[in-house]
Design a protein around this motif. Structure first.
Motif, mmCIF file in Angstrom:
data_model
loop_
_atom_site.group_PDB
_atom_site.id
_atom_site.type_symbol
_atom_site.label_atom_id
_atom_site.label_comp_id
_atom_site.label_asym_id
_atom_site.label_seq_id
_atom_site.Cartn_x
_atom_site.Cartn_y
_atom_site.Cartn_z
ATOM 1 N N PRO A 86 1.072 -1.470 -0.452
ATOM 2 C CA PRO A 86 -0.011 0.027 0.095
ATOM 3 C C PRO A 86 1.144 1.554 0.179
ATOM 4 C CG PRO A 86 -0.412 -1.455 1.358
ATOM 5 C CD PRO A 86 1.358 -2.049 1.339
ATOM 6 N N LYS A 87 0.437 2.069 0.210
ATOM 7 C CA LYS A 87 0.885 3.828 -0.145
ATOM 8 C C LYS A 87 1.381 4.098 1.006
ATOM 9 C CE LYS A 87 -0.214 8.726 -0.483
ATOM 10 N NZ LYS A 87 -1.417 9.530 -0.905
ATOM 11 N N ASP A 88 2.720 4.559 1.731
ATOM 12 C CA ASP A 88 3.091 4.849 2.749
ATOM 13 C C ASP A 88 4.099 3.646 2.951
ATOM 14 O OD1 ASP A 88 2.934 7.775 3.009
ATOM 15 O OD2 ASP A 88 1.084 7.142 3.832
ATOM 16 N N TYR A 89 3.476 2.353 2.126
ATOM 17 C CA TYR A 89 4.390 1.115 2.616
ATOM 18 C C TYR A 89 5.538 0.425 1.788
ATOM 19 C CZ TYR A 89 0.861 0.704 6.620
ATOM 20 O OH TYR A 89 0.459 0.740 8.135
ATOM 21 N N ARG A 90 6.374 -0.018 1.782
ATOM 22 C CA ARG A 90 7.650 -0.909 1.339
ATOM 23 C C ARG A 90 7.117 -2.505 1.772
ATOM 24 N NH1 ARG A 90 10.181 1.894 4.909
ATOM 25 N NH2 ARG A 90 11.688 0.852 6.333
ATOM 26 N N LEU A 91 8.161 -3.019 1.169
ATOM 27 C CA LEU A 91 8.064 -4.509 1.863
ATOM 28 C C LEU A 91 9.649 -4.970 2.336
ATOM 29 C CD1 LEU A 91 9.336 -6.242 -1.972
ATOM 30 C CD2 LEU A 91 7.038 -6.123 -0.436
ATOM 31 N N GLY A 92 8.727 -5.664 3.336
ATOM 32 C CA GLY A 92 9.505 -5.265 4.863
ATOM 33 C C GLY A 92 10.843 -6.223 4.785
ATOM 34 N N PRO A 93 10.977 -6.239 6.750
ATOM 35 C CA PRO A 93 12.086 -7.751 6.505
ATOM 36 C C PRO A 93 11.391 -8.899 6.436
ATOM 37 C CG PRO A 93 11.124 -7.079 8.005
ATOM 38 C CD PRO A 93 10.494 -5.973 7.728
ATOM 39 N N ASP A 94 12.621 -10.171 6.085
ATOM 40 C CA ASP A 94 12.576 -11.130 5.742
ATOM 41 C C ASP A 94 11.354 -12.177 6.664
ATOM 42 O OD1 ASP A 94 13.736 -10.897 3.104
ATOM 43 O OD2 ASP A 94 15.310 -12.210 3.990
ATOM 44 N N ILE A 95 10.433 -12.676 6.601
ATOM 45 C CA ILE A 95 9.731 -14.273 7.432
ATOM 46 C C ILE A 95 10.375 -15.363 7.241
ATOM 47 C CG2 ILE A 95 7.614 -14.878 8.229
ATOM 48 C CD1 ILE A 95 6.342 -12.769 5.526
ATOM 49 N N GLY A 96 11.695 -15.080 8.608
ATOM 50 C CA GLY A 96 12.035 -16.615 8.654
ATOM 51 C C GLY A 96 13.401 -16.543 7.231
ATOM 52 N N GLU A 97 12.279 -17.917 6.997
ATOM 53 C CA GLU A 97 14.523 -18.134 5.817
ATOM 54 C C GLU A 97 13.587 -18.023 4.605
ATOM 55 O OE1 GLU A 97 15.766 -21.946 6.088
ATOM 56 O OE2 GLU A 97 16.748 -21.781 7.608
ATOM 57 N N LEU A 98 11.916 -17.477 4.624
ATOM 58 C CA LEU A 98 10.809 -17.249 2.930
ATOM 59 C C LEU A 98 11.247 -15.712 2.912
ATOM 60 C CD1 LEU A 98 7.560 -19.196 5.152
ATOM 61 C CD2 LEU A 98 9.153 -20.161 3.261
ATOM 62 N N GLY A 99 11.937 -15.250 3.029
ATOM 63 C CA GLY A 99 11.593 -14.171 2.548
ATOM 64 C C GLY A 99 10.921 -13.244 2.934
ATOM 65 N N TYR A 145 5.392 -6.317 4.899
ATOM 66 C CA TYR A 145 5.436 -4.693 4.322
ATOM 67 C C TYR A 145 5.848 -3.905 6.138
ATOM 68 C CZ TYR A 145 1.123 -6.599 2.275
ATOM 69 O OH TYR A 145 0.699 -7.441 1.285
ATOM 70 N N ALA A 146 6.789 -3.094 5.798
ATOM 71 C CA ALA A 146 7.106 -2.121 6.482
ATOM 72 C C ALA A 146 6.189 -1.013 6.178
ATOM 73 C CB ALA A 146 8.374 -2.345 6.643
ATOM 74 N N ALA A 147 6.132 0.503 6.961
ATOM 75 C CA ALA A 147 5.591 1.535 7.470
ATOM 76 C C ALA A 147 6.986 2.339 6.416
ATOM 77 C CB ALA A 147 4.504 1.957 8.524
ATOM 78 N N GLU A 148 6.767 3.271 5.978
ATOM 79 C CA GLU A 148 7.664 4.555 5.678
ATOM 80 C C GLU A 148 8.349 4.924 6.209
ATOM 81 O OE1 GLU A 148 9.176 4.497 3.042
ATOM 82 O OE2 GLU A 148 8.336 3.492 1.186
ATOM 83 N N ALA A 149 7.378 5.155 7.667
ATOM 84 C CA ALA A 149 7.841 5.834 9.116
ATOM 85 C C ALA A 149 8.209 5.396 9.780
ATOM 86 C CB ALA A 149 6.845 6.370 9.964
ATOM 87 N N ASN A 150 8.437 3.847 9.889
ATOM 88 C CA ASN A 150 9.463 3.048 10.087
ATOM 89 C C ASN A 150 8.844 2.663 11.435
ATOM 90 O OD1 ASN A 150 11.923 2.836 8.451
ATOM 91 N ND2 ASN A 150 12.721 4.005 8.933
ATOM 92 N N ASP A 151 7.855 2.857 11.817
ATOM 93 C CA ASP A 151 7.571 2.382 13.201
ATOM 94 C C ASP A 151 6.248 1.270 13.443
ATOM 95 O OD1 ASP A 151 5.223 3.034 11.205
ATOM 96 O OD2 ASP A 151 4.166 5.011 13.261
#
Length: 256
Positions: A86-99, A145-151
């Motif tokens: 969504p808007k104001d998000y980006r792809l987030g950290p890996d989920i274990g070994e699944l990326g 997903y990770a919020a662009e605000a890093n929160d």
């Protein structure tokens, strides 16, 4: 006369059930049960390490033949059901070994789920494996997903099963385990999905982090959703993401 209801399991035993028996890829982070994740991120998390996880990656990726990689892959029928970033998000950290944006076949997905039983006694592990085999899993897709605000960090997992009844049974099984633990607060309601979605909120404590865990289903797809972030935690905003994901499963071509 109806048989008397069995006495509820002690809280410590119920918690062990969630920690060990909840199929990990169905509840949270693909490799941990919700209670385990809560203890790690809320009670014992290194705040510096968590913040580093949420930092924007240096290389956001190049062209993806399946589409615009920044919004997530959509190269298969199941991956298309995952909510585009969504808007104001980006792809987030890996989920274990699944990326942070991937898919497993039915056989590989079932094998990954069975790994969640590593901490169980032999008989319990065999029972869990039998339950998983009975689900007739066709595939698993995950995206973070990770919020662009890093929160805020969000993990979404979709599992497609051959039998719709199995999907409903697993939904009831998972929500029942959350209820049995009796340590979670009531989570936000999902507008338009009160009968097929239920959310739970992490126990209140002195941590700077808060979390919401949701389980839902639509047809042959089971959804597991988790969101963890810093205070003040926007539970209602998290509920909107779950609503968007469920609406996207129903009409994947209409999300913009």
């Amino acid at each position: 006369m109806p048989e008397p209801a069995p006495e509820p399991a002690p809280r410590s035993r119920a918690r062990r059930i969630v920690l060990a028996a909840v199929p990990v890829v169905l509840v949270l982070a693909a490799v941990a049960g919700a209670a385990t994740y809560t203890k790690i991120t809320v009670d014992h998390a290194d705040r510096t390490a968590a913040t580093k996880l949420w930092q924007k990656p240096v290389n956001s990726g190049g062209k993806d033949p399946a589409g615009e990689v920044s919004r997530g892959r959509a190269s298969t029928g199941l991956s298309k059901l995952l909510l585009p970033v969504p808007k104001d998000y980006r792809l987030g950290p890996d989920i274990g070994e699944l990326g942070n944006d991937s898919e497993l076949s039915g056989r590989a997905a079932a094998a990954e789920m069975k790994e969640s039983g590593r901490g169980l006694a032999g008989k319990q592990r065999r029972e869990l494996a039998k339950r998983i085999d009975g689900l007739h899993i066709q595939g698993l897709a995950v995206r973070s997903y990770a919020a662009e605000a890093n929160d805020l960090v969000v993990d979404t997992q979709l599992v497609r099963m051959k039998d719709r009844k199995a999907v409903r049974d697993m939904y009831r099984f998972q929500t029942g385990l959350f209820d049995a633990v009796d340590i979670f607060r009531d989570g936000p309601k999902i507008t338009g999905h009160t009968k097929n979605a239920k959310c739970f909120r992490a126990p209140r404590d002195k941590s700077e982090l808060d979390s919401v865990y949701c389980v839902a289903y639509d047809g042959e797809v089971l959804l597991s959703f988790s969101a963890s972030g810093t205070e003040p935690f926007d539970a209602s905003g998290t509920a909107l993401l779950v609503m968007d994901q469920l609406d996207h499963i129903k009409s994947p071509g209409e999300y913009v």
